[in-house]
Structures are given as structure tokens and as C-alpha cells.
Scaffold this motif. Structure first.
Motif, short mmCIF file in Angstrom:
data_model
loop_
_atom_site.label_atom_id
_atom_site.label_comp_id
_atom_site.label_asym_id
_atom_site.label_seq_id
_atom_site.Cartn_x
_atom_site.Cartn_y
_atom_site.Cartn_z
N ALA A 1 7.87 7.00 -9.36
CA ALA A 1 7.60 6.34 -8.08
C ALA A 1 8.06 4.89 -8.11
O ALA A 1 7.84 4.18 -9.09
N LEU A 2 8.72 4.48 -7.02
CA LEU A 2 9.17 3.09 -6.90
C LEU A 2 8.00 2.20 -6.49
O LEU A 2 7.24 2.56 -5.60
N HIS B 1 12.80 6.48 0.62
CA HIS B 1 11.63 7.04 1.30
C HIS B 1 10.40 6.26 0.86
O HIS B 1 10.29 5.89 -0.31
N SER B 2 9.46 6.05 1.76
CA SER B 2 8.21 5.39 1.39
C SER B 2 7.03 6.24 1.84
O SER B 2 7.08 6.90 2.88
N TYR B 3 5.98 6.23 1.03
CA TYR B 3 4.78 7.02 1.27
C TYR B 3 3.55 6.14 1.07
O TYR B 3 3.55 5.24 0.22
N GLN B 4 2.49 6.42 1.80
CA GLN B 4 1.24 5.67 1.67
C GLN B 4 0.58 6.01 0.34
O GLN B 4 0.50 7.19 -0.03
N SER B 5 0.07 5.01 -0.37
CA SER B 5 -0.63 5.28 -1.62
C SER B 5 -2.15 5.33 -1.41
O SER B 5 -2.88 5.74 -2.29
N ASN B 6 -2.60 4.96 -0.21
CA ASN B 6 -4.04 5.00 0.09
C ASN B 6 -4.43 6.35 0.69
O ASN B 6 -3.57 7.18 1.00
N THR B 7 -5.72 6.57 0.85
CA THR B 7 -6.22 7.82 1.44
C THR B 7 -5.85 7.88 2.92
O THR B 7 -5.99 6.91 3.64
N GLN B 8 -5.36 9.05 3.35
CA GLN B 8 -4.99 9.28 4.74
C GLN B 8 -5.87 10.40 5.30
O GLN B 8 -6.51 11.14 4.55
N ASN C 1 0.83 -1.22 0.00
CA ASN C 1 0.00 0.00 0.00
C ASN C 1 0.86 1.27 0.00
O ASN C 1 0.41 2.33 0.42
N GLN C 2 2.09 1.15 -0.48
CA GLN C 2 3.02 2.28 -0.50
C GLN C 2 3.70 2.41 -1.87
O GLN C 2 3.62 1.50 -2.70
N PHE C 3 4.35 3.53 -2.05
CA PHE C 3 5.27 3.75 -3.17
C PHE C 3 6.47 4.47 -2.58
O PHE C 3 6.45 4.89 -1.43
N GLY C 4 7.52 4.62 -3.34
CA GLY C 4 8.71 5.22 -2.76
C GLY C 4 9.53 6.02 -3.75
O GLY C 4 9.18 6.16 -4.91
N MET C 5 10.65 6.53 -3.22
CA MET C 5 11.63 7.24 -4.04
C MET C 5 12.98 7.10 -3.35
O MET C 5 13.06 6.90 -2.13
#
Length: 195
Positions: free
Chosen positions: A28-29, A44-51, A12-16
Motif C-alpha cells: 500500500a502506498l 488509486h486511493s482508498y479510505q483507511s478509516n471505517t466506512q 486518511n487514505q492509502f493507495g496503489m
């Protein structure tokens, strides 16, 4: 050293990635395991879902300032922002650490709450308190537009899904008015909903 040399981007994430402070990702990774050279590379990783971020905004961020409306009354708004982190590496590279949701807080929490508070103060300051309270739909519409403009002008990589005002508060009373404004994409057809 071994744990610092690997990062796992969950489903549920993507990164760079960055090396010595320079972003090396051009897109995006995807989810997966990434190996880093300790102290040189970082993933770095970030959530791809709604926050979601909820905030009692208006006046000062941590200390209440005496007035927030045009007629110098103290008014706050309890708001909730539903958002997604945009997979825009150009914008993310500007805020790669600020948008990284570390220590159990949503991605971009400190950056976004500062902009949310500034936006609420700006919109509350446009009118007297009674006028704002008598037309909460106008307030939420203006607040959404103001917040989107702040994100756009500052290249903040966030897509607003919705913005809700749960309550207005003053030093004298608490009002249980709830207004919801749904951000509409061109394909959705509706413009606003209120409850």
C-alpha cells in the motif's frame, strides 16, 4: 492534462499504482503526492478509516421480487455494514476500480451492496418468515457469517467491523426490531452484543 497527471493520497487514505492496466505496487502506498503519465499510469486511493453502507436488502436489488423466505413470503432487512478496505494489494488489484470510491460513494459501494443483497436473500430463504422474525439474533449471526464467506470466496478486500439489522419489512407490516452483531477479533474477548 496537468490535473490528470497527479494524484494526492490524503492522510486518511492509502493507495496503489498501475501502468497500462498492470498493478505495479507491491504494498500500500502511504499518503502523499504521486505523479502519473496521463493515460498510461493511474494512482488509486482508498479510505483507511471505517466506512458505512446502509441498504434495504432482500428480494430484488432494484425491483422487489415476490418472495424471499422459505415459505414464499416477502421479507426485507434494513442493514448497515461498517467495514474497512483491507490493505491487501493482491486482492485490491482484482477490484481496483470497483473498490475505488468515486463520485461521493463509499469505497466498493456497488460491489458490496450486490454481495449484501445476495447474502440477505440467501439467509432469508433458509427459514419461514415467522421463524426469522422470532429469532433476529440468529439471522444476524448467519448473515454475518454468510457475508464474510462471500467476501472471502470472491477475494473481496474488505474487513467487516460490524453488521446491524435495523428493521425487517414485509408488504404487510414494518417491524422496529434492532439487532447489532459486532465482529470480534481474537484479542477482544466478546462474541456478540444485542440491543
Amino acid at each position: 492534462v496537468v490535473t490528470a497527471s497527479q494524484n494526492y493520497i490524503q492522510s486518511n487514505q492509502f493507495g496503489m499504482r498501475e501502468i497500462l492496466g498492470n498493478v505495479i505496487s507491491d504494498k500500500a502506498l502511504p499518503p502523499g503526492l504521486y505523479f502519473n503519465i496521463p493515460f498510461i499510469q493511474w494512482t488509486h486511493s482508498y479510505q483507511s478509516n471505517t466506512q458505512s453502507i446502509s441498504l434495504n436488502a432482500g428480494s430484488g436489488r432494484f425491483v422487489k421480487i415476490p418472495s424471499s423466505t422459505e415459505d414464499q413470503n416477502t421479507l426485507t432487512a434494513e442493514i448497515t455494514l461498517q467495514y474497512k478496505v483491507a490493505q491487501d494489494i493482491g486482492k485490491l488489484s482484482l477490484y481496483r476500480w470497483a473498490m475505488d470510491g468515486m463520485f461521493g460513494v463509499p469505497d466498493g459501494y456497488w460491489l458490496l451492496t450486490a454481495r449484501m443483497n445476495e447474502s440477505v436473500n440467501a439467509v432469508l430463504g433458509r427459514r419461514p418468515m415467522a421463524e426469522t422474525l422470532s429469532n433476529p439474533q440468529r439471522f444476524i449471526t448467519e448473515l454475518t457469517a454468510d457475508l464474510q464467506l462471500r467476501f472471502q470466496q470472491n477475494n473481496i478486500p474488505v474487513i467487516i467491523e460490524s453488521l446491524e439489522v435495523h428493521k425487517f419489512g414485509t408488504s404487510l407490516l414494518r417491524l422496529p426490531q434492532v439487532v447489532t452483531y459486532q465482529v470480534v477479533r481474537p484479542s477482544q474477548g466478546k462474541t456478540a452484543q444485542s440491543s
